[in-house]
Enzyme design. Structure first.
Site, mmCIF file in Angstrom:
data_model
loop_
_atom_site.group_PDB
_atom_site.id
_atom_site.type_symbol
_atom_site.label_atom_id
_atom_site.label_comp_id
_atom_site.label_asym_id
_atom_site.label_seq_id
_atom_site.Cartn_x
_atom_site.Cartn_y
_atom_site.Cartn_z
ATOM 1 N N GLY A 57 -37.557 26.454 44.863
ATOM 2 C CA GLY A 57 -38.207 25.146 44.786
ATOM 3 C C GLY A 57 -39.454 25.248 43.943
ATOM 4 O O GLY A 57 -39.956 26.360 43.714
ATOM 5 N N SER A 225 -8.626 6.314 35.488
ATOM 6 C CA SER A 225 -9.217 6.254 34.151
ATOM 7 C C SER A 225 -8.565 7.270 33.219
ATOM 8 O O SER A 225 -8.736 7.223 32.017
ATOM 9 C CB SER A 225 -10.714 6.578 34.252
ATOM 10 O OG SER A 225 -10.875 7.942 34.603
ATOM 11 N N GLY A 226 -7.824 8.215 33.817
ATOM 12 C CA GLY A 226 -7.279 9.300 33.001
ATOM 13 C C GLY A 226 -8.210 10.501 33.010
ATOM 14 O O GLY A 226 -7.867 11.572 32.549
ATOM 15 N N GLY A 227 -9.408 10.330 33.568
ATOM 16 C CA GLY A 227 -10.337 11.449 33.734
ATOM 17 C C GLY A 227 -9.860 12.326 34.884
ATOM 18 O O GLY A 227 -9.044 11.894 35.709
ATOM 19 N N VAL A 228 -10.397 13.546 34.962
ATOM 20 C CA VAL A 228 -9.842 14.495 35.923
ATOM 21 C C VAL A 228 -10.097 14.061 37.369
ATOM 22 O O VAL A 228 -9.212 14.185 38.219
ATOM 23 C CB VAL A 228 -10.335 15.939 35.625
ATOM 24 C CG1 VAL A 228 -11.828 16.069 35.724
ATOM 25 C CG2 VAL A 228 -9.681 16.936 36.554
ATOM 26 N N ASP A 229 -11.255 13.472 37.662
ATOM 27 C CA ASP A 229 -11.562 13.138 39.062
ATOM 28 C C ASP A 229 -10.622 12.061 39.607
ATOM 29 O O ASP A 229 -10.013 12.234 40.662
ATOM 30 C CB ASP A 229 -13.016 12.662 39.210
ATOM 31 C CG ASP A 229 -14.006 13.707 38.741
ATOM 32 O OD1 ASP A 229 -13.614 14.882 38.634
ATOM 33 O OD2 ASP A 229 -15.167 13.358 38.462
ATOM 34 N N SER A 230 -10.519 10.951 38.879
ATOM 35 C CA SER A 230 -9.661 9.887 39.423
ATOM 36 C C SER A 230 -8.201 10.321 39.411
ATOM 37 O O SER A 230 -7.419 9.944 40.284
ATOM 38 C CB SER A 230 -9.859 8.559 38.680
ATOM 39 O OG SER A 230 -9.447 8.645 37.348
ATOM 40 N N SER A 231 -7.813 11.163 38.443
ATOM 41 C CA SER A 231 -6.416 11.620 38.390
ATOM 42 C C SER A 231 -6.082 12.486 39.595
ATOM 43 O O SER A 231 -5.049 12.287 40.246
ATOM 44 C CB SER A 231 -6.162 12.446 37.125
ATOM 45 O OG SER A 231 -6.426 11.676 35.989
ATOM 46 N N LYS A 369 -16.888 20.099 40.567
ATOM 47 C CA LYS A 369 -15.975 19.824 39.453
ATOM 48 C C LYS A 369 -14.949 20.949 39.239
ATOM 49 O O LYS A 369 -13.771 20.686 39.037
ATOM 50 C CB LYS A 369 -16.816 19.644 38.175
ATOM 51 C CG LYS A 369 -16.064 19.056 37.021
ATOM 52 C CD LYS A 369 -16.057 17.573 37.151
ATOM 53 C CE LYS A 369 -15.360 16.883 36.028
ATOM 54 N NZ LYS A 369 -15.503 15.428 36.160
#
Ligand code: XMP
Length: 513
Positions: A57, A225-231, A369
């Protein structure tokens, strides 16, 4: 076995590497949670944690308002590992003394450790560690002994083996600490008794079972969206409830070349999902006509996206749940500072929480991620989708300086496709984190054949970065840049000049708008 048993708690004191510590613990196949340092001992006890790690910190422990943990935490019988500020805090709170050092110790430092210490078991007696501190532990608390030192720092590490308290002044989580992962594993496995139960295939199996239970016979909607997270989120839910899931993919016409078709093919053909592709190019381009101001572009696209999504979902009748690709870094809000709004990222391509569903399903909210990518691979998503570089919600709109017209979108799509093809051909896609073409609003004079031209300029952008908060421009070999430049000028109409962006972030940003 519950994949989340044997959890480790990481108490965040505002260090810049807090999330990195959590990722490293997960890499050791141990589940962990990152929480603010204000958590009480009662809450900690209720969490059933096998170990606690204090992060670094920016403060000094002896300052009046320095962040401190609940002192009762030290009486719970849970092993504690303090890192940097966390080490100093442990020293001070347990009766030792921390003072301002005469010299700053920053960067790679050689340390010497006692290999009979639990943390340094099987380590080399001399190795390189990464330091970043001015304060130092002057007096260690009663019960502790020093287990490592360096030329300028008499207490690089200390431990009280009876109470299983350990403290290291350096950062085991950063790559420059040669044996950092060994030290972390020693702490997790030998001090806390963790047994590496956090594995991605069991995460997938357990999550599918949980989703089945939670969703029952109800219906779920997902904005793809075709992005990895939503896929990955959509494939998980699909695996659990099949045709009860409907995905809506809004193609705003500002995607990369052929991207819309690729997304459609993966989800419709490979996974046989209920997929609605909304071809809304015209609608978006009409709203964007004449707009040149970047924030205005983002706002229009964000609003229009929500409108299209609402219209489409209304056609489907009653839907109970909305599935979102929220991931762990979105969930943990570490740091409390008021950051200036540079770009309004988070409203674009996302949906407001109060969009009118009974509940939200976020199957990835515990994952980082890299873990989302592993889950994607376990689920059988193609590599190119799993390792896809980030692509902003507003798409090519923020890579076209000035006005957005169908012709300018087409020019940029072609130039960008050439750049991506050459990066892949030369293996650069594996080592550059984000790369794309930008259509600038600069026109310049050129000569082609025997004639004068007055045409547009394409800028190439390629960056390396760990977290996209800061980034460096990628040292792309000249011959690759040459090939891309030649191909763009020859194959794409209306371009007579190509430039390469050699600005880091800061002072620039990754995107041009
Ligand atoms: P900047 O340009 O802020 O970009 O340095 C950092 C990362 O964020 C991505 N980016 C966005 N992502 N919606 C998104 O989903 C947005 O509006 C947006 N703007 C930038 C950018 O591509 C880079 O990876």
């Amino acid at each position: 076995m519950d994949r989340k048993n044997e959890p480790i708690l990481i108490l965040d004191f505002g260090g810049q590497y807090s999330q990195l510590i959590a990722r490293r613990v997960r890499e050791c196949h141990v589940y962990c949670e990152l929480k603010p340092y204000t958590m009480t001992a009662e809450e900690i006890q209720a969490g059933g944690y096998l170990g606690i790690i204090f992060t670094g910190g920016p403060n000094s422990t002896y300052e009046e308002n320095a962040p401190k943990c609940d002192p009762k935490l030290f009486t719970l019988g849970i092993p504690v590992l303090g890192i940097c500020y966390g080490a100093q805090l442990m020293a001070q709170m347990l009766g030792g003394k921390v003072v301002k050092g005469d010299t700053k110790e920053f960067g790679k430092t050689e340390m010497e450790c006692n290999t009979s210490s639990l943390i340094f078991h099987a380590a080399k007696s001399k190795s390189v560690c990464w330091m970043s501190h001015t304060d130092r532990i002057e007096k260690i608390p009663y019960g502790f002994k020093v287990t490592a030192l360096s030329e300028n720092c008499p207490v690089v590490a200390m431990e009280d083996i009876k109470r299983r308290f350990f403290a290291v002044q350096f950062h085991p989580e950063v790559q420059h600490t040669e044996e950092g992962m060994l030290f972390l594993r020693n702490y997790l496995y030998n001090a806390c008794g963790c047994t590496a139960v956090w594995q991605m295939d069991s995460f997938v199996d357990d999550t599918v079972q949980e989703l089945k239970k939670k969703i029952g016979k109800k219906k779920v909607l997902c904005a793809l969206s075709g992005g990895v997270d939503s896929s990955v989120a959509a494939v998980l839910v699909h695996k659990a409830v099949g045709q009860q899931l409907t995905c809506i993919f809004v193609d705003h016409g500002l995607l990369r070349k052929d991207e819309g078709d690729q997304v459609e093919s993966v989800f419709r053909k490979q996974f046989d999902m209920n997929l609605i592709r909304v071809n809304a190019q015209e609608r978006f381009l009409t709203r964007l006509a004449g707009v040149t101001e970047p924030e205005q572009k983002r706002k229009i696209i964000g609003e229009e996206f929500i409108r299209v999504f609402e219209e489409e979902s209304a056609k489907l009748g009653k839907i109970d749940y909305l599935c979102q690709g929220t991931i762990y870094p979105d969930v943990v809000e570490s740091g409390t500072g008021e950051a200036a709004v540079i770009k309004s990222h988070h409203n674009v391509g996302g949906l407001p929480k109060d969009i009118g569903f009974a509940g939200i399903i976020e199957p990835l909210r515990d994952l980082f991620k890299d873990e989302v990518r592993q889950a994607g691979l376990v689920l059988g998503l193609p590599d190119y989708l799993v390792y896809r570089q980030p692509f902003p919600g507003p798409g090519l709109a923020i890579r076209i300086m000035g006005e957005i017209t169908p012709e300018r979108v087409a020019v940029l799509q072609q130039a960008d496709a050439i750049m991506r093809e050459e990066f892949i051909n030369n293996g650069l896609d594996k080592c550059v984190d984000q790369y794309f073409a930008v259509l600038t609003d600069v026109k310049s004079v050129g000569v082609m054949g025997d004639g004068r031209t007055y045409e547009n300029t394409i800028a190439l952008r390629a960056v390396t970065t760990d977290d996209f908060m800061t980034a460096d421009w990628a040292r792309v070999p000249y011959d690759v840049l040459e090939k891309i430049s030649n191909r763009i000028v020859n194959e794409v109409g209306h371009i007579n000049r190509v430039v390469y962006d050699i600005t880091s972030k800061p002072p620039a940003t990754v995107e041009w708008e």
